[in-house]
Scaffold this motif. Structure first.
Motif, PDB file in Angstrom:
ATOM      1  N   LEU B  18       0.819  -1.212   0.000  1.00 10.63           N
ATOM      2  CA  LEU B  18       0.000   0.000   0.000  1.00 10.63           C
ATOM      3  C   LEU B  18       0.854   1.263   0.000  1.00 10.63           C
ATOM      4  N   SER B  19       2.056   1.138   0.539  1.00 13.43           N
ATOM      5  CA  SER B  19       2.837   2.357   0.669  1.00 13.43           C
ATOM      6  C   SER B  19       4.076   2.331  -0.231  1.00 13.43           C
ATOM      7  N   ALA B  20       3.894   1.843  -1.457  1.00 11.52           N
ATOM      8  CA  ALA B  20       5.005   1.908  -2.406  1.00 11.52           C
ATOM      9  C   ALA B  20       5.494   3.353  -2.429  1.00 11.52           C
ATOM     10  N   GLN B  21       6.773   3.550  -2.285  1.00 11.00           N
ATOM     11  CA  GLN B  21       7.252   4.911  -2.080  1.00 11.00           C
ATOM     12  C   GLN B  21       7.446   5.690  -3.372  1.00 11.00           C
ATOM     13  N   ASN B  22       7.783   4.980  -4.418  1.00 11.88           N
ATOM     14  CA  ASN B  22       8.030   5.681  -5.686  1.00 11.88           C
ATOM     15  C   ASN B  22       6.994   5.299  -6.725  1.00 11.88           C
ATOM     16  N   PHE B  23       6.457   6.312  -7.365  1.00  9.39           N
ATOM     17  CA  PHE B  23       5.572   6.090  -8.489  1.00  9.39           C
ATOM     18  C   PHE B  23       6.282   6.603  -9.732  1.00  9.39           C
ATOM     19  N   PHE B  24       5.980   5.969 -10.866  1.00  8.53           N
ATOM     20  CA  PHE B  24       6.766   6.247 -12.072  1.00  8.53           C
ATOM     21  C   PHE B  24       5.900   6.141 -13.319  1.00  8.53           C
ATOM     22  N   THR B  25       6.217   6.950 -14.322  1.00 10.91           N
ATOM     23  CA  THR B  25       5.674   6.709 -15.655  1.00 10.91           C
ATOM     24  C   THR B  25       6.749   6.968 -16.694  1.00 10.91           C
ATOM     25  N   ARG B  26       6.673   6.213 -17.787  1.00 11.74           N
ATOM     26  CA  ARG B  26       7.488   6.498 -18.966  1.00 11.74           C
ATOM     27  C   ARG B  26       6.552   6.883 -20.117  1.00 11.74           C
ATOM     28  N   ASP B  27       5.280   7.085 -19.780  1.00 10.78           N
ATOM     29  CA  ASP B  27       4.268   7.381 -20.792  1.00 10.78           C
ATOM     30  C   ASP B  27       3.604   8.724 -20.555  1.00 10.78           C
ATOM     31  N   GLY B  28       4.342   9.633 -19.935  1.00 12.43           N
ATOM     32  CA  GLY B  28       3.794  10.961 -19.699  1.00 12.43           C
ATOM     33  C   GLY B  28       3.588  11.693 -21.027  1.00 12.43           C
ATOM     34  N   LYS B  29       2.436  12.385 -21.129  1.00 10.98           N
ATOM     35  CA  LYS B  29       2.185  13.162 -22.354  1.00 10.98           C
ATOM     36  C   LYS B  29       2.440  14.634 -22.058  1.00 10.98           C
ATOM     37  N   ILE B  30       3.274  15.240 -22.877  1.00  8.85           N
ATOM     38  CA  ILE B  30       3.511  16.667 -22.769  1.00  8.85           C
ATOM     39  C   ILE B  30       3.195  17.287 -24.124  1.00  8.85           C
ATOM     40  N   LYS B  31       2.263  18.228 -24.088  1.00  2.41           N
ATOM     41  CA  LYS B  31       1.840  18.875 -25.327  1.00  2.41           C
ATOM     42  C   LYS B  31       2.176  20.348 -25.210  1.00  2.41           C
ATOM     43  N   PHE B  32       2.698  20.916 -26.265  1.00  2.00           N
ATOM     44  CA  PHE B  32       2.859  22.360 -26.212  1.00  2.00           C
ATOM     45  C   PHE B  32       2.204  23.024 -27.409  1.00  2.00           C
ATOM     46  N   ASP B  33       1.747  24.233 -27.186  1.00  2.77           N
ATOM     47  CA  ASP B  33       1.095  25.012 -28.225  1.00  2.77           C
ATOM     48  C   ASP B  33       1.788  26.363 -28.273  1.00  2.77           C
ATOM     49  N   ALA B  34       2.474  26.608 -29.394  1.00  2.18           N
ATOM     50  CA  ALA B  34       3.224  27.857 -29.545  1.00  2.18           C
ATOM     51  C   ALA B  34       2.628  28.685 -30.678  1.00  2.18           C
ATOM     52  N   THR B  35       1.311  28.542 -30.879  1.00  2.00           N
ATOM     53  CA  THR B  35       0.653  29.272 -31.951  1.00  2.00           C
ATOM     54  C   THR B  35       0.394  30.711 -31.517  1.00  2.00           C
ATOM     55  N   ALA B  36       0.913  31.669 -32.271  1.00  2.00           N
ATOM     56  CA  ALA B  36       0.637  33.075 -31.958  1.00  2.00           C
ATOM     57  C   ALA B  36      -0.816  33.392 -32.301  1.00  2.00           C
ATOM     58  N   ALA B  37      -1.343  34.437 -31.670  1.00  2.00           N
ATOM     59  CA  ALA B  37      -2.769  34.767 -31.800  1.00  2.00           C
ATOM     60  C   ALA B  37      -3.234  34.846 -33.258  1.00  2.00           C
ATOM     61  N   ASN B  38      -2.410  35.447 -34.133  1.00  2.00           N
ATOM     62  CA  ASN B  38      -2.861  35.653 -35.513  1.00  2.00           C
ATOM     63  C   ASN B  38      -2.211  34.701 -36.519  1.00  2.00           C
ATOM     64  N   SER B  39      -1.588  33.657 -36.022  1.00  2.00           N
ATOM     65  CA  SER B  39      -0.888  32.736 -36.922  1.00  2.00           C
ATOM     66  C   SER B  39      -1.877  31.944 -37.771  1.00  2.00           C
ATOM     67  N   PRO B  40      -1.608  31.824 -39.079  1.00  2.00           N
ATOM     68  CA  PRO B  40      -2.518  31.038 -39.927  1.00  2.00           C
ATOM     69  C   PRO B  40      -2.397  29.532 -39.666  1.00  2.00           C
ATOM     70  N   GLU B  41      -1.244  29.069 -39.199  1.00  2.00           N
ATOM     71  CA  GLU B  41      -1.137  27.625 -38.953  1.00  2.00           C
ATOM     72  C   GLU B  41      -0.840  27.324 -37.492  1.00  2.00           C
ATOM     73  N   LYS B  42      -1.308  26.164 -37.080  1.00  2.08           N
ATOM     74  CA  LYS B  42      -1.115  25.744 -35.683  1.00  2.08           C
ATOM     75  C   LYS B  42       0.314  25.263 -35.490  1.00  2.08           C
ATOM     76  N   ILE B  43       0.940  25.715 -34.415  1.00  2.00           N
ATOM     77  CA  ILE B  43       2.282  25.253 -34.086  1.00  2.00           C
ATOM     78  C   ILE B  43       2.178  24.513 -32.765  1.00  2.00           C
ATOM     79  N   GLU B  44       2.005  23.200 -32.868  1.00  3.86           N
ATOM     80  CA  GLU B  44       1.871  22.426 -31.646  1.00  3.86           C
ATOM     81  C   GLU B  44       2.526  21.069 -31.818  1.00  3.86           C
ATOM     82  N   ALA B  45       2.860  20.453 -30.720  1.00  2.69           N
ATOM     83  CA  ALA B  45       3.544  19.167 -30.773  1.00  2.69           C
ATOM     84  C   ALA B  45       3.273  18.379 -29.507  1.00  2.69           C
ATOM     85  N   LEU B  46       3.481  17.067 -29.603  1.00  2.31           N
ATOM     86  CA  LEU B  46       3.162  16.170 -28.496  1.00  2.31           C
ATOM     87  C   LEU B  46       4.258  15.130 -28.329  1.00  2.31           C
TER      88      LEU B  46
END
Lengths: 138, 185
Positions: B18-46
């Protein structure tokens, strides 16, 4: 005058063509690529664990042919990730993320089977991660 | 006596589970969105291969994501991102080392959803900064799920945006994190 105009139009067309090609540049497909380095999962992992900077200078961005025993396979919302055993006591692995654009003969791999992949080395984040992977032909 | 020993043994092993001390993932999802307000195309990645180790005893956590593991809709965007912006051949990964600072309000051993405040050091592009952000931590089914969203200012990490694309690339990049952590052996 006319000649200059024609030359300009041709230049513009070539420019647009190159731009269009670059913009739609196809994703990397390693199906027919030759591996820069062939290594087994345990050796690759141990090199990274011992000296990450040194290992990166050898493997980073290169096409790596890696083989090892399947520890776990996960289909994560359409992305297939295969973990290869490294013998690490903490259970860290060599992680092969299959290309989403290349054709794959199979995307299921039995745990314990020895498989070989080709992929580009993205570095070390406790695991060694390879992206753009395709199964290497035997 | 033997029975007592068995009961003792069983309760000790149960408590350990019940008290496993360490939890771990190698499947974390990190998404970023660097699209400027008026940009015609989406700049995002995962990226779907971020790692995170969380120590339940003191709320310490460690994250790492490899820049080369981000996938973009356009291959060319990925190349520019790696070569011109984050310079991944010099700085292959982003890392965060920190801890949950309101652990008295976050019970990592009891099912529920908690609002966590996390403070620590973020390293991107060779620059390390102190950051604090909020996130949701959901404990349940033997797992700990972390969800968070924050913005990252590119100039803070010495990432220059060429003037040619300054109307397309946002100066503040939105980051979304989704990580399912399991007990670590």
């Amino acid at each position: 005058m006319k000649k200059i105009l024609i030359a300009l139009v041709v230049l513009a067309a070539v420019g647009a063509g190159v731009g269009y090609y670059l913009w739609n540049k196809p994703a990397l497909d390693l199906t027919n690529a030759k591996s820069d380095i062939v290594v087994d999962a345990t050796a690759l992992f141990n090199e990274y664990k011992t000296d990450e900077a040194q290992a990166n200078s050898k493997y980073f961005e290169k096409v790596i042919g890696v083989s090892g025993k399947v520890q776990e396979v996960l289909n994560d919302e359409g992305t297939v990730k295969v973990s290869l055993e490294t013998g690490d006591p903490n259970g860290f692995v060599v992680r092969c993320e299959l290309s989403k654009t290349s054709a794959h003969a199979r995307t299921e791999f039995p745990v314990g089977e020895t498989v070989a992949f080709k992929g580009t080395c993205s570095g070390f984040n406790l695991d060694v991660v390879l992206n753009n992977c395709v199964e290497a032909k035997k | 006596m033997k029975k007592l020993m068995l009961v003792l043994f069983a309760s000790v092993t149960m408590a350990a589970n019940l008290s496993a001390q360490n939890f771990f993932t190698r499947d974390g999802k990190i998404k970023f969105d660097a699209t400027a307000a008026n940009s015609p195309e989406k700049i995002e990645a995962l990226s779907k291969t971020a790692t995170c180790v969380l120590k339940t005893t003191d709320g310490a956590m460690q994250w790492a994501v490899l820049f080369k593991s981000f996938t973009f809709e356009k291959t060319l965007m990925g190349e520019h991102f790696n070569e011109n912006y984050v310079e991944s051949s010099k700085y292959p990964k982003a890392t965060f080392t920190g801890k949950i600072t309101n652990l008295q309000e976050v019970n990592l051993t009891k099912d529920g959803t908690y609002n966590a405040v996390v403070t620590g050091k973020m390293s991107v592009h060779g620059v390390t900064k102190d950051v604090t952000t909020n996130g949701a931590i959901t404990v349940g089914g033997g797992m700990i799920k972390i969800n968070a969203g924050f913005t990252l200012n590119l100039a803070d990490y010495n990432i220059d945006i060429p003037s040619l694309v300054s109307d397309k690339v946002a100066h503040d990049v939105k980051i979304l994190i989704d990580a399912p952590l399991k007990p670590m052996n």
